[in-house]
Design a protein around this motif. Structure first.
Motif, PDB file in Angstrom:
ATOM      1  N   GLY A 282       1.167   7.124 -11.611  1.00 20.45           N
ATOM      2  CA  GLY A 282      -0.276   6.891 -11.525  1.00 20.45           C
ATOM      3  C   GLY A 282      -1.057   8.153 -11.196  1.00 20.45           C
ATOM      4  N   HIS A 283      -2.311   8.183 -11.737  1.00 21.47           N
ATOM      5  CA  HIS A 283      -3.266   9.270 -11.424  1.00 21.47           C
ATOM      6  C   HIS A 283      -2.755  10.632 -11.914  1.00 21.47           C
ATOM      7  CE1 HIS A 283      -5.180   6.067  -9.188  1.00 21.47           C
ATOM      8  NE2 HIS A 283      -3.962   5.778  -8.756  1.00 21.47           N
ATOM      9  N   GLY A 284      -3.355  11.726 -11.409  1.00 24.81           N
ATOM     10  CA  GLY A 284      -2.988  13.073 -11.850  1.00 24.81           C
ATOM     11  C   GLY A 284      -4.218  13.912 -12.109  1.00 24.81           C
ATOM     12  N   GLU A 297      -1.415  12.921  -1.158  1.00 22.30           N
ATOM     13  CA  GLU A 297      -2.090  12.448  -2.356  1.00 22.30           C
ATOM     14  C   GLU A 297      -1.178  11.542  -3.175  1.00 22.30           C
ATOM     15  OE1 GLU A 297      -4.760  16.517  -2.812  1.00 22.30           O
ATOM     16  OE2 GLU A 297      -3.050  16.155  -4.139  1.00 22.30           O
ATOM     17  N   GLU A 298      -1.741  10.399  -3.564  1.00 22.92           N
ATOM     18  CA  GLU A 298      -0.985   9.426  -4.345  1.00 22.92           C
ATOM     19  C   GLU A 298      -0.372  10.053  -5.591  1.00 22.92           C
ATOM     20  OE1 GLU A 298      -3.306   6.085  -5.599  1.00 22.92           O
ATOM     21  OE2 GLU A 298      -1.683   5.217  -6.780  1.00 22.92           O
ATOM     22  N   LYS A 299      -1.148  10.881  -6.301  1.00 26.30           N
ATOM     23  CA  LYS A 299      -0.687  11.426  -7.578  1.00 26.30           C
ATOM     24  C   LYS A 299       0.597  12.240  -7.446  1.00 26.30           C
ATOM     25  CE  LYS A 299      -3.189  15.818  -7.421  1.00 26.30           C
ATOM     26  NZ  LYS A 299      -3.966  16.806  -8.189  1.00 26.30           N
ATOM     27  N   LEU A 351       3.597   3.383 -11.529  1.00 27.43           N
ATOM     28  CA  LEU A 351       3.856   3.643 -10.106  1.00 27.43           C
ATOM     29  C   LEU A 351       2.579   4.068  -9.381  1.00 27.43           C
ATOM     30  CD1 LEU A 351       7.176   5.697 -10.422  1.00 27.43           C
ATOM     31  CD2 LEU A 351       6.892   3.229 -10.187  1.00 27.43           C
ATOM     32  N   HIS A 352       2.339   3.451  -8.256  1.00 30.09           N
ATOM     33  CA  HIS A 352       1.140   3.760  -7.468  1.00 30.09           C
ATOM     34  C   HIS A 352       1.430   3.649  -5.984  1.00 30.09           C
ATOM     35  CE1 HIS A 352      -1.951   3.770 -10.720  1.00 30.09           C
ATOM     36  NE2 HIS A 352      -0.941   3.191 -11.353  1.00 30.09           N
ATOM     37  N   LEU A 353       0.465   4.164  -5.186  1.00 30.91           N
ATOM     38  CA  LEU A 353       0.462   3.903  -3.747  1.00 30.91           C
ATOM     39  C   LEU A 353      -0.916   3.375  -3.414  1.00 30.91           C
ATOM     40  CD1 LEU A 353       2.412   6.633  -4.121  1.00 30.91           C
ATOM     41  CD2 LEU A 353       2.763   6.095  -1.717  1.00 30.91           C
ATOM     42  N   ASN A 354      -0.958   2.514  -2.428  1.00 29.76           N
ATOM     43  CA  ASN A 354      -2.172   1.762  -2.186  1.00 29.76           C
ATOM     44  C   ASN A 354      -3.007   2.348  -1.051  1.00 29.76           C
ATOM     45  OD1 ASN A 354      -3.858  -0.346  -2.827  1.00 29.76           O
ATOM     46  ND2 ASN A 354      -2.206  -1.863  -2.753  1.00 29.76           N
TER      47      ASN A 354
HETATM   48 ZN    ZN Z   1      -3.107   4.175  -7.814  1.00 28.19          ZN
END
Ligand code: ZN
Length: 499
Positions: A282-284, A297-299, A351-354
């Protein structure tokens, strides 16, 4: 150096080396497998205490005056007599097959020392399985594998049983059928001889494989895995070679040709149910995703876990894995879905983090697509309408005709099963949220034309979770959990395909 001294030295050198065991002892743990250096002295298999110290983080001290050795592990102590076959473990005396043997500067103890003396004070289980030459450390999966051959045919039938059940991959190789078991090791109890068109069933070239070796006159073979009552069974059926092939060649005056290599014409399992998996970190780029108070950072975490998961799946399953981004860059949600659709992936995992407004929310969650009434109607429409699917580069594609915004609609049931497996497998590895499985119309999932789920591994807004999310241990645990679910999902797809 006088001859007697030389002789004594030689004797002690011989004693030091002993002889290697007939086959190496293998330590199997969650971290993998490694051979353990052991040596045979006077019929006993021994291991050096300095090896024990290195393998198990144990401190060893010799007390020459008292005639004993002291081993310490996390404040717990084992006293080993140097002249008697026994040790005192936390005040309890345990018997050993022999007393320690000195070899130069080292002390050697019987390998039984590990389960009997170290086991009771060690953090995880230590189990010595001598017949299969395995030393199991911790919670490892080592199913018992047995087999029987029914040669009453033709065809010759064999059944391989794996207990407790474990996912298997069956392949045909030259003259053999190979069953690869997803486990840390196998406890083999296979018949010694063959029968009919099967020469032998034995351990494969890899430690978690079993090979059914076919006789030279064997024809096509078929193997069907199934699971029932907590046991995985692989039914193998071997037909005789076709009459034309088997007919003896006319007698020739020339010297007989060498026997043909036993390359049976094997007819095999259909196309694997799982060939390509797309993992979506996820993200980037300038889209950082969620951020923890500590700056995580989640990314970055999503990319790191994606790489670990890819390595695990590629090396252990031989399945093609594609990431929607390989580095720190922004990728649109549509492009992420397009990567999966273009590559005709069988599975899509995002895939992510919340993040949450309050810091005490924690744990992992798995999301899959929910269809509301409108979606249900759309699904029916999707089954009849023919609208082309966008692909990267704008190339025309006529194979997948389904509305882009509804691609996921026809996979909702399979995706729900996938999400359940993810939730169950992750639970064994990382903390889960109060509602670990949730349905949501997530944008990145709607456009993928294959079973799909989105995993929120942890909450970065929770201080403890943020700290853990950065650790190798957590990232590996997430990858292991997802990997376990991928294996189960593959079995699910294969089972569904059986007639
Ligand atoms: Zn996310």
């Amino acid at each position: 150096m006088s001859p007697p001294v030389l002789l004594i030295l030689l004797v002690s050198l011989l004693q030091a080396q002993g002889t290697p065991p007939p086959s190496p002892l293998t330590l199997v743990s969650r971290d993998g497998r490694r051979p353990i250096p052991t040596t045979m002295v006077g019929g006993q298999e021994l291991i050096a205490l300095d090896e024990v110290a290195a393998l198990f983080q144990v401190a060893v001290r010799e007390d020459r005056l008292a005639g004993g050795l002291t081993l310490t592990y996390r404040g717990r102590t084992i006293l080993v007599s140097t002249d008697q076959p026994m040790a005192s473990v936390g005040g309890r005396v345990v018997a050993l097959p022999s007393a320690p043997v000195r070899s130069g500067q080292r002390w050697l103890v019987p390998v039984e020392f590990l389960p009997r003396a170290l086991g009771p004070i060690y953090d995880v289980r230590i189990d010595l399985r001598r017949p299969s030459r395995l030393l199991l450390v911790g919670d490892v999966r080592v199913p018992r594998v047995t087999a029987r051959i029914d040669a009453a045919g033709p065809p010759t039938r064999a059944t391989i049983e794996i207990s407790p059940a474990a996912p298997v991959t069956v392949t045909a190789e030259a003259g053999r059928v190979v069953v690869r078991v997803d486990a840390d090791a196998l406890d083999l109890g296979l018949p010694t001889g063959g029968g009919g068109l099967i020469d032998q069933i034995r351990g494969g070239d890899q430690p978690t494989a079993v090979a059914v070796v076919l006789a030279g006159r064997a024809g096509p073979a078929r193997a069907v895995p199934s699971e029932a009552g907590g046991i995985t069974r692989v039914a193998v059926e071997v037909a005789p070679a076709a009459a034309a092939d088997a007919a003896p060649a006319p007698a020739a005056p020339a010297p007989a040709p060498p026997p043909a290599p036993a390359v049976a014409a094997l007819l095999f399992a259909p196309r694997p149910a799982l060939q390509t998996i797309v993992i979506d970190p996820g993200h980037g780029g300038d889209d950082l995703g969620a951020r923890g108070a500590g700056g995580t950072e989640e990314k970055r975490i999503t990319l790191e876990v994606a790489r670990r998961l890819r390595a695990l799946i590629e090396t252990r399953l031989g399945v093609r894995v594609i990431l929607t981004r390989e580095d720190d860059r922004r990728v649109s949600l549509d492009d992420r879905a397009a990567v999966a659709n273009n590559n005709k992936a069988d599975l899509f995992l995002s895939l992510h983090l919340n993040a949450a407004p309050v810091s005490d929310v924690a744990g992992a969650e798995v999301f899959h697509l929910r269809l509301d009434d409108e979606g249900e109607e759309a699904r029916r429409a999707a089954e009849t309408e023919a609208v082309s699917l966008p692909v990267l580069g704008g190339a025309e594609r006529t194979l997948d005709v389904i509305r882009w915004d509804l691609a996921q609609a026809r996979h909702v049931e399979t995706s729900a099963a996938l999400a359940a497996m993810l939730g169950e497998e992750l639970r064994g590895h990382i903390p889960m949220a109060a509602r670990p499985r949730q349905e949501a119309p997530l944008r990145v999932l709607t456009g993928v034309n294959m079973p799909a789920a989105l995993i929120e591994m942890a909450y970065l807004t929770n201080e403890e979770q943020e700290r853990r999310a950065q650790s190798d241990a957590f990232q590996n645990a997430v990858a292991q959990g997802i990997y376990g679910a991928v294996l189960r999902f593959r079995s699910h797809l294969e089972a569904r395909r059986q007639p």
